[in-house]
Design an enzyme around this catalytic site. Structure first.
Site, PDB file in Angstrom:
ATOM      1  N   THR A 179       0.817  -1.209   0.000  1.00 12.87           N
ATOM      2  CA  THR A 179       0.000   0.000   0.000  1.00 12.87           C
ATOM      3  C   THR A 179       0.853   1.262   0.000  1.00 12.87           C
ATOM      4  OG1 THR A 179      -1.771  -1.151   1.169  1.00 12.87           O
ATOM      5  CG2 THR A 179      -1.819   1.249   1.243  1.00 12.87           C
ATOM      6  N   SER A 183       1.361  -7.417  -0.826  1.00 12.30           N
ATOM      7  CA  SER A 183       1.991  -8.424   0.022  1.00 12.30           C
ATOM      8  C   SER A 183       1.125  -9.660   0.207  1.00 12.30           C
ATOM      9  CB  SER A 183       2.367  -7.829   1.383  1.00 12.30           C
ATOM     10  OG  SER A 183       1.234  -7.558   2.177  1.00 12.30           O
ATOM     11  N   SER A 184      -0.170  -9.571  -0.120  1.00  7.19           N
ATOM     12  CA  SER A 184      -0.999 -10.771  -0.074  1.00  7.19           C
ATOM     13  C   SER A 184      -0.573 -11.792  -1.122  1.00  7.19           C
ATOM     14  CB  SER A 184      -2.470 -10.395  -0.280  1.00  7.19           C
ATOM     15  OG  SER A 184      -2.642  -9.706  -1.504  1.00  7.19           O
ATOM     16  N   THR A 187       1.320  -4.488   4.364  1.00  6.94           N
ATOM     17  CA  THR A 187       1.016  -4.839   5.753  1.00  6.94           C
ATOM     18  C   THR A 187       0.411  -6.227   5.907  1.00  6.94           C
ATOM     19  OG1 THR A 187      -1.154  -3.768   5.604  1.00  6.94           O
ATOM     20  CG2 THR A 187       0.681  -2.428   6.394  1.00  6.94           C
ATOM     21  N   ASP A 188      -0.165  -6.794   4.846  1.00  2.00           N
ATOM     22  CA  ASP A 188      -0.847  -8.079   4.984  1.00  2.00           C
ATOM     23  C   ASP A 188       0.088  -9.185   5.478  1.00  2.00           C
ATOM     24  OD1 ASP A 188      -3.166  -6.926   4.167  1.00  2.00           O
ATOM     25  OD2 ASP A 188      -3.338  -8.007   2.268  1.00  2.00           O
TER      26      ASP A 188
END
Length: 320
Positions: free
Chosen positions: A12, A52-53, A85-86
Site C-alpha cells: 500500500t 503483500s498478499s 502490511t498483509d
C-alpha cells in the site's frame, strides 16, 4: 551523516488508486522518497512491486537476500524495508530469524495509499529511517515501525484492517534493544511446503489429510482457546507424527500464551500426546515461518526444543 538503504517491495505504501478506486503498487522508490530528505543519505533498491498478499516464500527469500546484500556495505547504518502490511509480520520475522548483523533492519508500510490525501506513508517512512539511524537500536535485530510505535518483529502481528496503528506486539512493552536468541543459519525456505489448518467447532481431519496429500512437510494447527481441537484432529495429528510430518499448535485467540493443559480427547494435552509441538507466543503466520526455517536446517533436528525456545517472547522495555 547516517546512511540508510531503502529496499522496496510494493504494498500500500507504494500504491496509487485508479479511476475505479482500485489500489495497485506502482510507485517506485525514488518517487516514494521525494526530495525533502535532509540529514540522512538514502539509497533506494527496488526489489519487487507486489501486493503483500501475493508474496511467496521465494519472494521472502529475495527480500532477505536484498537486505543481506545491502549490509555488505560497511558504511551503511541500517536497512529499511517497505512492505505491504498483509504479510509484513511474516517477512520481517524470516529476516529476523537469520539476521546476524548488529545494524538494525526496519520494516514499515502504510494503511493508506501513497496518493491518499491523508496518507500515513511518509510519516511511517520517516519513523523507520529515524529508527534505523538511532545508535540505541544497534543489536535490536529486525523491527517494525508503524503508526508511531516500534515493535520487534518476533511476536508482532497485524490486528486491524484500517487503523493507522495496525500492529501489536505479543507483549505491549514493544521492541527490545537487544536480541535474546542466536540467529539461525541461512537456508532458503522456497520450495518448503508448510500449511495452516484451522480448528473450529465440528472440524474433521479432511484439511489435514488434504495437506498431507499435497506434499506438506509440516503443518500449523490454528487451534481453539489455549491450543485445543477435538478427537478427530488429535488422531490426524497422531498420523502426521507417525509419518514424520511435524504439527505445530497455536491459537486463533489474539492474546495470551498457549498451554497444553486440557484433556477430554481433543485438548492441548491430547495433542502433545499425539506428537504435536506447541508455539507458546507466536501465532499461525509466524509459527509457519519458524517451522519452515527449522525444516530447511538439518542442524536443528530437535524441533520440539527449538520451537519451545524460539516461540517464547520475553517482555522487554519499550523503545521511545
Amino acid at each position: 551523516m547516517p546512511k540508510v538503504a531503502i529496499v522496496t517491495t510494493g504494498g500500500t505504501i507504494a500504491s496509487r488508486r485508479d479511476g475505479q478506486g482500485v489500489s495497485r503498487p506502482v510507485v517506485t522508490g525514488p518517487d516514494l522518497l521525494g526530495s525533502a530528505w535532509t540529514g540522512t543519505e538514502l539509497r533506494v533498491v527496488d526489489v519487487m512491486s507486489k501486493d503483500s498478499s501475493s508474496i511467496t516464500f521465494a519472494d521472502m527469500d529475495r527480500v532477505r537476500d536484498a537486505v543481506t546484500a545491502e549490509l555488505r556495505d560497511p558504511d551503511l547504518d541500517a536497512v529499511v524495508v517497505l512492505h505491504g502490511t498483509d504479510t509484513m509480520e511474516e517477512t520481517a520475522f524470516l529476516v529476523d530469524l537469520h539476521h546476524a548483523d548488529p545494524r538494525p533492519v526496519v520494516f514499515t508500510g502504510a494503511q493508506r495509499t501513497f496518493d491518499h490525501p491523508e496518507s500515513d506513508a511518509q510519516a511511517n517512512l520517516a519513523d523507520a529511517v529515524a529508527a534505523g539511524s538511532d545508535p540505541a537500536l544497534r543489536g535490536a535485530g529486525v523491527i517494525i515501525a508503524f503508526g508511531g510505535a516500534l515493535h520487534r518483529a518476533s511476536g508482532t502481528r497485524k490486528v486491524d484492517t484500517t487503523s493507522l496503528d495496525a500492529f501489536r506486539s505479543v507483549h505491549p512493552a514493544g521492541a527490545t534493544p537487544q536480541r535474546s536468541l542466536d540467529p539461525l543459519r541461512w537456508h532458503p525456505i522456497s520450495g518448503t511446503r508448510v500449511d495452516i489448518v484451522a480448528a473450529y467447532p465440528g472440524a474433521d481431519r479432511v484439511q489435514i489429510d488434504a495437506c498431507r496429500a499435497a506434499g506438506a512437510q509440516g503443518l500449523v494447527l490454528d487451534g481453539l482457546g489455549s491450543g485445543n481441537a477435538n478427537p478427530a484432529i488429535v488422531e490426524a495429528v497422531r498420523d502426521c507424527a507417525s509419518a514424520g510430518i511435524p504439527v505445530v499448535v497455536t491459537t486463533r485467540v489474539p492474546n495470551g500464551p498457549t498451554s497444553a493443559t486440557y484433556g477430554g480427547g481433543g485438548g492441548g494435552h491430547d495433542l502433545v500426546s499425539a506428537g504435536a509441538l506447541f508455539s507458546t507466543d507466536l501465532r499461525a503466520g509466524q509459527a509457519r515461518i519458524l517451522l519452515a526455517a527449522l525444516l530447511t536446517d538439518p542442524e536443528h533436528t530437535d524441533l520440539d526444543k527449538e520451537f519451545d525456545r524460539r516461540s517464547r517472547i520475553d517482555p522487554a522495555p519499550r523503545i521511545s
